[in-house]
Design an enzyme around this catalytic site. Structure first.
Site: not given
Length: 248
Positions: A25-27, A132
């Site tokens: 995941r794009t944290l 995002w």
């Protein structure tokens, strides 16, 4: 699913099984783009952005084009994480390909693409795995101009002019004051360049390399990047702390 018995007698999944169900995941966004501006004019819709890709606060990449064509009637521009925008474009490529495979004489317009993106962004938000990005989407189909936006949590709306990022604070007041429905293309470019200059002066993540794209009933044109003439001789730029209380 494979399991293995540990030394203490407990049972655990093997590493191969763990890798099959793990996900990435794009944290936090790493390489990002800043503001995108869009507005309607007399004959169509125009989008603009710079071509910077920032690695944190470092202007690492100078040639990241963030305005893309989607199908025959739509343009999309993206702020935020560049890799997530690439993932969104993969979704859209699959959507357009699936639509064309029907070969029924119809094609998806900007409103349909916008509705699709609204569902995508809201779905990913609900999974706590958002994309995002803030997106501006514009297009023309059968003479109807369309301009909409959606952000990373699925908030979406339509308007005659839009901006993301810093542009939402610095460019929208200019657009509210000077935008007209009957703007020619040349007037629309002049207005959008005025907004881009304000952002260049005030947004540290912006660079003087901009790209403009337009879409009309005749088709889509994405122009090559170019620079604007700037002036850095303003007194407040040369001595920003003059007259301010508590400064050296």
């Amino acid at each position: 699913m494979e399991f293995q018995r540990m030394v203490d007698g407990s049972v655990s999944m093997k590493d191969s099984a763990k890798s099959e169900i793990s996900s990435e995941r794009t944290l936090y966004p790493y390489v990002t783009g800043t503001s995108v501006i869009g507005l309607k004019y007399k004959d169509g819709v125009i989008l603009a952005s710079d071509t910077a890709g920032s690695y944190g606060s470092t202007l690492r990449y100078k040639c990241v084009e963030r305005i893309k064509q989607v199908g025959d009637h739509t343009l999309i521009g993206a702020s935020g994480e560049i890799s997530d925008f690439q993932e969104i474009m993969r979704y859209l490529d699959e959507l357009i390909l699936y639509d064309k495979m029907w070969d029924d004489g119809n094609s998806l317009g900007p409103k349909e693409v916008h509705n699709y993106l609204n569902r995508i962004m809201y779905n990913r938000r609900n999974k706590f795995n958002p994309l995002w990005n803030s997106l501006v989407l514009g297009g023309v189909k059968k003479g109807q101009k369309y301009l909409g936006t959606v952000n990373m949590i699925g908030t979406h709306y339509e308007d005659d002019h839009l901006a993301t990022g810093f542009g939402n604070h610095l460019a929208r007041p200019i657009l509210r004051s000077e935008w007209r429905e009957d703007l020619t293309f040349e007037e629309a470019v002049k207005l959008i360049e005025k907004c881009l200059l304000v952002l260049l002066y005030r947004d540290r993540s912006s660079i003087n390399k901009f790209q403009i794209a337009k879409i009309t009933d005749e088709g889509t044109t994405i122009y090559p990047p170019y620079a604007l003439k700037t002036f850095w001789g303003f007194s407040h730029f040369q001595n920003p702390s003059k007259g301010a209380a508590g400064t050296w």
